[in-house]
Design an enzyme around this catalytic site. Structure first.
Site, PDB file in Angstrom:
ATOM      1  N   GLY A  52      39.850  -8.173  12.209  1.00 15.61           N
ATOM      2  CA  GLY A  52      39.235  -9.002  11.417  1.00 15.61           C
ATOM      3  C   GLY A  52      38.806  -8.348  10.008  1.00 15.61           C
ATOM      4  CB  CYS A  79      42.382  -3.936  14.171  1.00 17.03           C
ATOM      5  SG  CYS A  79      41.921  -3.201  12.603  1.00 17.03           S
ATOM      6  CE1 TYR A  80      34.475  -6.026  12.831  1.00 19.80           C
ATOM      7  CE2 TYR A  80      34.611  -7.725  14.752  1.00 19.80           C
ATOM      8  CZ  TYR A  80      33.846  -7.042  13.816  1.00 19.80           C
ATOM      9  OH  TYR A  80      32.376  -7.198  13.575  1.00 19.80           O
ATOM     10  CG  HIS A 177      47.287  -4.946  13.417  1.00 21.86           C
ATOM     11  ND1 HIS A 177      46.289  -5.857  13.449  1.00 21.86           N
ATOM     12  CD2 HIS A 177      46.491  -3.999  12.512  1.00 21.86           C
ATOM     13  CE1 HIS A 177      45.397  -6.069  13.033  1.00 21.86           C
ATOM     14  NE2 HIS A 177      45.057  -4.686  12.250  1.00 21.86           N
ATOM     15  CD  GLU A 179      48.656  -8.016  15.729  1.00 20.66           C
ATOM     16  OE1 GLU A 179      48.537  -6.876  16.434  1.00 20.66           O
ATOM     17  OE2 GLU A 179      47.381  -8.419  15.311  1.00 20.66           O
ATOM     18  CB  SER A 231      55.218 -38.204   8.066  1.00 21.34           C
ATOM     19  OG  SER A 231      55.782 -36.999   8.375  1.00 21.34           O
ATOM     20  N   GLY A 232      58.289 -39.115   8.705  1.00 19.74           N
ATOM     21  CA  GLY A 232      59.698 -38.801   8.730  1.00 19.74           C
ATOM     22  C   GLY A 232      59.862 -37.544   8.838  1.00 19.74           C
ATOM     23  N   GLY A 233      58.937 -36.558   9.126  1.00 25.34           N
ATOM     24  CA  GLY A 233      58.895 -35.100   9.217  1.00 25.34           C
ATOM     25  C   GLY A 233      58.915 -34.999  10.933  1.00 25.34           C
ATOM     26  CB  VAL A 234      59.960 -31.445  12.281  1.00 20.22           C
ATOM     27  CG1 VAL A 234      60.044 -31.172  13.937  1.00 20.22           C
ATOM     28  CG2 VAL A 234      61.170 -31.421  11.600  1.00 20.22           C
ATOM     29  CG  ASP A 235      54.991 -31.127  12.009  1.00 22.06           C
ATOM     30  OD1 ASP A 235      55.957 -30.479  12.495  1.00 22.06           O
ATOM     31  OD2 ASP A 235      54.328 -30.550  11.049  1.00 22.06           O
ATOM     32  CE  LYS A 377      57.758 -27.671  10.453  1.00 18.18           C
ATOM     33  NZ  LYS A 377      56.743 -29.243   9.778  1.00 18.18           N
TER      34      LYS A 377
END
Ligand code: XMP
Length: 521
Positions: A52, A79-80, A177, A179, A231-235, A377
């Site tokens: 952070g 880290c933090y 880090h 990650e 919406s037509g989108g993937v999600d 995503k």
């Protein structure tokens, strides 16, 4: 399952990614969001404290809830997260000021090396004593005194306590880090923590997520009806298919056609859901309303507001037609909901949140179903595949809620929308036929409010210029322009100018984000 407490690092989301890649289920919560009771209820096998931007030496800086160290589960501070753990358990952290002590103060940013000096169960099978490991550092403060029971596992030139452990209590801290990809064995180190120290089995997959989610949705929804905006989108599509798997005909989808979609997009959505999936669907053609309200408007924010408000109005009318629905399903993803925690130097914490077009109007009476809230995503794409959706469909590029309206700087007219659709279709056709679609995060044409002089045949033309945009990105937060071959760009430009009346000049946008944004508005 692992709980990640977020102290506002830019890369907290990557911790979750690495864990899921290792087959471990996890959730990220803001460090101060949960009561002790909720943390106990969650029943984590281990807790990770993220990095952070704050300094533990500052008054009022964030701390992990004390229960974290009292639950008897393994804790891994990054880290933090390491620094606050050290502080909270009785050690010491100091800020070094280069200006006053005349050294670089032990600050390290970027690539560094640590020397492994002690064996520990957490490095078992990964690193041996005297190994030298490349890691990624980004810190100004550092630990200067360990709490009782801790020993040093690894050290770097700037951080004598770069990697510390209390093997008995199973508390671990790293200054670097693990990650990020610049720590090449970081994912493996996190895997050692989750698998060897916490005892996670590593058998979590998208198929298990799908099954868990189906069970959860059934439990949440019961016999009630659910509405899902497409919406037509993937999600939103993956959300709808998942809900349909879970509750079948209790689901009704609503597709609001804003008139701002790309060529043939509306027909594709409607036929996919109505005919292929057999999901009841209301297709509301509201293009006249949107285009009338947008007429003469050129300010980008005003456009967005008009579209957002009109969308809600139309959507609301459609939901009234479904009648007795109690739930609204939304394809909200983790990056949409993350409350980025910012520290303003004092104890106050500002929470920023992201609002999307088509968000819930205030006072809407629905309860929410948001099954993708914890996913990124690419994980939504994997879930779509686990649900049997076509790979080409789930790999579609993101498309913004306000649609083509934000790809036509200036006033929007039907004529301009038609020109843009034709150019965009050609551009994407070429990208696909050159096998480049999957390497690109988003690609689209922007129709510029600029006319330029050209010559075609023997005649003078005075038509619009357009810009091609294509970027690579992992999350849309930062982006680089895509390095097309000049021959590819030349081919697209020639096709657009020859085949799209109204455009006589094509440019390529090579702005990265930052300082640019992906869209032009
Ligand atoms: P920018 O242009 O800010 O875009 O770099 C980042 C990502 O967000 C998408 N975008 C939107 N999506 N509603 C949406 O649903 C919006 O108002 C909106 N504006 C930008 C953009 O396409 C990119 O993927």
């Amino acid at each position: 399952r692992i709980l990640i407490l977020d102290f506002g690092s830019q890369v907290t989301q990557l911790i979750a990614r690495r864990l899921r890649e290792n087959g471990v289920y996890c959730e990220i919560w803001p460090f101060n969001a949960a009561s002790d009771e909720r943390i106990y209820d969650f029943g984590p096998k281990g807790i990770i404290l993220s990095g952070g931007p704050a300094s533990v030496t500052d008054a009022g800086s964030p701390r992990a809830p004390d229960c974290v160290f009292a639950m008897g589960v393994p804790v891994f501070g990054i880290c933090y997260g390491q620094q606050t753990m050290v502080e909270q358990l009785g050690g010491k952290v100091e800020s070094h000021h280069a200006e006053t002590d005349g050294t670089d103060g032990g600050r390290e940013f970027g690539r560094a090396h640590i020397d492994i000096v002690t064996a520990s169960p957490i490095t078992d099978g990964l690193w041996t004593v005297s190994a030298k490991e490349q890691v990624w550092m980004s810190h100004g403060d550092r630990v200067t005194k360990l709490p009782a029971g801790f020993s040093v596992i690894g050290q770097s030139s700037g951080a004598p306590y770069a990697f510390i452990a209390n093997d008995e209590r199973r508390f671990y801290g790293v200054q670097f880090h693990p990650e990020v990809v610049h720590t090449p064995h970081g994912g493996q180190l996190l895997k050692n923590f989750t698998h060897k120290i916490c005892g996670c089995s590593g058998d979590w997959t998208m198929e298990s997520f799908r099954d868990e989610m189906i069970a959860k949705i059934r439990k949440q929804v019961g016999k009630e009806r659910v509405i899902c905006g497409l919406s037509g989108g993937v999600d939103s599509s993956v959300t709808a298919v998942l809900l349909h798997e879970a509750i079948g005909d209790q689901l009704t989808c609503i597709y609001v056609d804003t008139g701002l979609m790309r060529a043939n997009e509306s027909q594709q959505v409607v036929s996919l859901f109505r005919e292929h999936y057999n999901i009841p669907l209301i297709h509301e053609d509201a293009s006249d309303l949107f285009l009338t309200r947008l007429a003469g408007v050129s300010d980008p924010e005003t456009k967005r507001k008009i579209i957002g408000a009109s969308f809600i109005e139309v959507f609301d009318n459609c939901t009234a037609r479904v009648g007795d629905a109690a739930f609204l399903a939304q394809g909200t993803l983790y990056p949409d909901v993350i409350e980025s925690v910012s520290f303003t130097g004092g104890p106050s914490v500002t929470i920023k949140s992201h609002h999307n077009v088509g968000g819930l109007p205030e006072g809407m009476k629905f309860k929410l179903v948001e099954p993708l809230r914890e996913l990124f995503k690419d994980e939504v794409r994997a879930l779509g595949i686990a649900l049997g959706m076509h790979p080409d469909f789930v790999k579609r590029h993101p498309f913004p809620g306000p649609g083509l309206a934000i790809r036509i700087p200036g006033e929007i007219t039907r004529e301009k929308l038609d020109i843009l659709r034709k150019a965009d279709t050609i551009y994407l056709e070429e990208i696909r036929s050159h096998g480049l679609y999957d390497a690109i995060w988003q690609a689209f044409v922007v129709l510029l409010p600029v006319r330029t002089v050209g010559v075609m045949g023997d005649g003078r033309t005075y038509d619009y210029a357009c810009a091609l945009r294509a970027v690579t990105s992992t999350d849309g937060m930062t982006a680089d322009y895509f390095p097309f071959d000049h021959s590819f760009l030349g081919k697209v430009a020639t096709r657009i100018i020859n085949e799209v009346p109204g455009i006589n000049r094509v440019t390529y946008d090579i702005t990265s984000k930052p300082p640019g944004t992906i869209e032009w508005e």
